[in-house]
Scaffold this active site. Sequence first.
Site, PDB file in Angstrom:
ATOM      1  N   ASN A   1      36.834 -12.240  16.510  1.00 46.85           N
ATOM      2  CA  ASN A   1      36.294 -11.851  16.874  1.00 46.85           C
ATOM      3  C   ASN A   1      34.730 -13.377  17.042  1.00 46.85           C
ATOM      4  O   ASN A   1      34.673 -13.531  18.648  1.00 46.85           O
ATOM      5  CB  ASN A   1      35.027 -11.336  15.677  1.00 46.85           C
ATOM      6  CG  ASN A   1      35.228  -9.660  16.022  1.00 46.85           C
ATOM      7  OD1 ASN A   1      35.647  -9.615  16.947  1.00 46.85           O
ATOM      8  ND2 ASN A   1      34.998  -9.253  15.185  1.00 46.85           N
TER       9      ASN A   1
ATOM     10  N   GLU B   1      37.293  -3.212   9.822  1.00 41.13           N
ATOM     11  CA  GLU B   1      38.507  -3.856  10.783  1.00 41.13           C
ATOM     12  C   GLU B   1      39.786  -2.942   9.454  1.00 41.13           C
ATOM     13  O   GLU B   1      40.974  -3.748   8.508  1.00 41.13           O
ATOM     14  CB  GLU B   1      39.348  -5.550  10.322  1.00 41.13           C
ATOM     15  CG  GLU B   1      38.397  -5.868   9.848  1.00 41.13           C
ATOM     16  CD  GLU B   1      38.020  -6.382   8.518  1.00 41.13           C
ATOM     17  OE1 GLU B   1      37.118  -6.102   7.675  1.00 41.13           O
ATOM     18  OE2 GLU B   1      39.057  -7.571   8.404  1.00 41.13           O
TER      19      GLU B   1
HETATM   20  N1  LIG Z   1      34.994  -6.100  17.220  1.00 39.16           N
HETATM   21  C1  LIG Z   1      34.664  -5.540  16.008  1.00 39.16           C
HETATM   22  N2  LIG Z   1      34.583  -6.415  14.806  1.00 39.16           N
HETATM   23  C2  LIG Z   1      34.324  -5.372  13.786  1.00 39.16           C
HETATM   24  C3  LIG Z   1      33.588  -4.047  14.042  1.00 39.16           C
HETATM   25  N3  LIG Z   1      33.448  -3.735  12.478  1.00 39.16           N
HETATM   26  C4  LIG Z   1      33.885  -4.884  11.993  1.00 39.16           C
HETATM   27  N4  LIG Z   1      33.704  -6.449  12.914  1.00 39.16           N
HETATM   28  C5  LIG Z   1      34.294  -7.774  12.391  1.00 39.16           C
HETATM   29  O1  LIG Z   1      34.820  -8.174  11.284  1.00 39.16           O
HETATM   30  C6  LIG Z   1      34.790  -9.334  10.275  1.00 39.16           C
HETATM   31  C7  LIG Z   1      35.582  -8.343   8.948  1.00 39.16           C
HETATM   32  O2  LIG Z   1      35.335 -10.197   8.519  1.00 39.16           O
HETATM   33  P1  LIG Z   1      35.533  -9.986   7.175  1.00 39.16           P
HETATM   34  O3  LIG Z   1      35.104  -9.657   6.284  1.00 39.16           O
HETATM   35  O4  LIG Z   1      34.782 -11.982   6.625  1.00 39.16           O
HETATM   36  O5  LIG Z   1      37.170 -10.206   6.662  1.00 39.16           O
HETATM   37  P2  LIG Z   1      38.071 -10.683   7.942  1.00 39.16           P
HETATM   38  O6  LIG Z   1      37.786 -12.333   8.577  1.00 39.16           O
HETATM   39  O7  LIG Z   1      39.015 -10.044   8.145  1.00 39.16           O
HETATM   40  O8  LIG Z   1      39.024 -12.186   6.634  1.00 39.16           O
HETATM   41  P3  LIG Z   1      39.768 -11.225   5.744  1.00 39.16           P
HETATM   42  O9  LIG Z   1      39.536  -9.989   5.541  1.00 39.16           O
HETATM   43  O10 LIG Z   1      39.498 -11.833   4.210  1.00 39.16           O
HETATM   44  O11 LIG Z   1      41.386 -11.514   6.114  1.00 39.16           O
HETATM   45  C8  LIG Z   1      33.302  -9.671  10.638  1.00 39.16           C
HETATM   46  O12 LIG Z   1      33.561 -10.894  11.623  1.00 39.16           O
HETATM   47  C9  LIG Z   1      32.818  -8.060  11.140  1.00 39.16           C
HETATM   48  O13 LIG Z   1      31.666  -8.607  12.529  1.00 39.16           O
HETATM   49  C10 LIG Z   1      33.930  -3.955  14.953  1.00 39.16           C
HETATM   50  O14 LIG Z   1      33.966  -2.676  15.158  1.00 39.16           O
HETATM   51  N5  LIG Z   1      33.802  -4.750  15.937  1.00 39.16           N
END
Ligand SMILES: Nc1nc2c(ncn2[C@@H]2O[C@H](COP(=O)(O)OP(=O)(O)OP(=O)(O)O)[C@@H](O)[C@H]2O)c(=O)[nH]1
Length: 271
Positions: free
Chosen positions: A148, A183
């Site tokens: 993102n 996610e």
């Molecule tokens: N593009 C997009 N991003 C999303 C959505 N829902 C949540 N996110 C983003 O998903 C990200 C989740 O980040 P983290 O929970 O820190 O987890 P991560 O970066 O995947 O790290 P790890 O899970 O520890 O591997 C955040 O930046 C949220 O803003 C969505 O519907 N679309």
Amino acid sequence: MFNEFLSASHNIENLLLSPFEKTLNKTLNKIDSQVINEKEIAFNLKKVDGALSKLAQHQPLKTLINFIINLINNSQSQRKALTDELTHTYAEVKLLRTQLSESREQAAIDSLTGLLNRRGCQSKLQEFNINQTHSTIAIDIDHFKQINDSFGHAVGDKVIQLIANIIKQSISADDIAARLGGEEFIVVMHNKSIKIAENIAEKIRTSVEKLKLIQKQTNTYLPKISVSLGIAELDEEENWDSLFEKADKAMYQAKELGRNRCVISQTSCLV
Ligand SMILES: Nc1nc2c(ncn2[C@@H]2O[C@H](COP(=O)(O)OP(=O)(O)OP(=O)(O)O)[C@@H](O)[C@H]2O)c(=O)[nH]1
């Protein structure tokens, strides 16, 4: 709340709309057959009227017949207006039924991926017999925040959609795939042991790992995408929440162990 909506919506459909639709249909059919009868009567009266025209002494009878024909014509045009109104109401009931069914679906489906959402998943789980063997896979995209942050939210959304498609294609029609938010995904494998779930989880992991994604605008490759997966099997007398908790814990272990891997819940043994 969602279940209340579901049952209210089904009640409206079953207790109100369906009987109303049936009654409307019956009424329209009755009107149709009456119209046919009246048309026949009017036709015969017109024939009699024609015959009487030739006989001057039957003028009073002819006047009476004309009066009856006019009555029938009036009644037919009133009935036509009524039929039009009922047909319109019938179409409205049909539309209402479609809208109800669509809103039920929308409330259960995640709009980004087309997978079930959390509520849809809970509702679908009610169709499963909890006393049978079921397994689950908790799936979370690794370092998704970086995708993102580096490529923008739209690219992040595209990655979520691609992974959802991989999940959908890796399971069978009687299994459940849901996006729980962000996610995070869950798969519930209907009547399947943890051994089968492990194979499917590994298939999902490797398919995601093989993705080669290019950002079209900049023509640059995205870094390798991966997922961490936790697998668990439903134990006797266990409920869905505790099964998901086990799979979630295993998924976090996969993260701690370096990500891009499948971990089987320690409380669920491989047979
Ligand atoms: N593009 C997009 N991003 C999303 C959505 N829902 C949540 N996110 C983003 O998903 C990200 C989740 O980040 P983290 O929970 O820190 O987890 P991560 O970066 O995947 O790290 P790890 O899970 O520890 O591997 C955040 O930046 C949220 O803003 C969505 O519907 N679309």
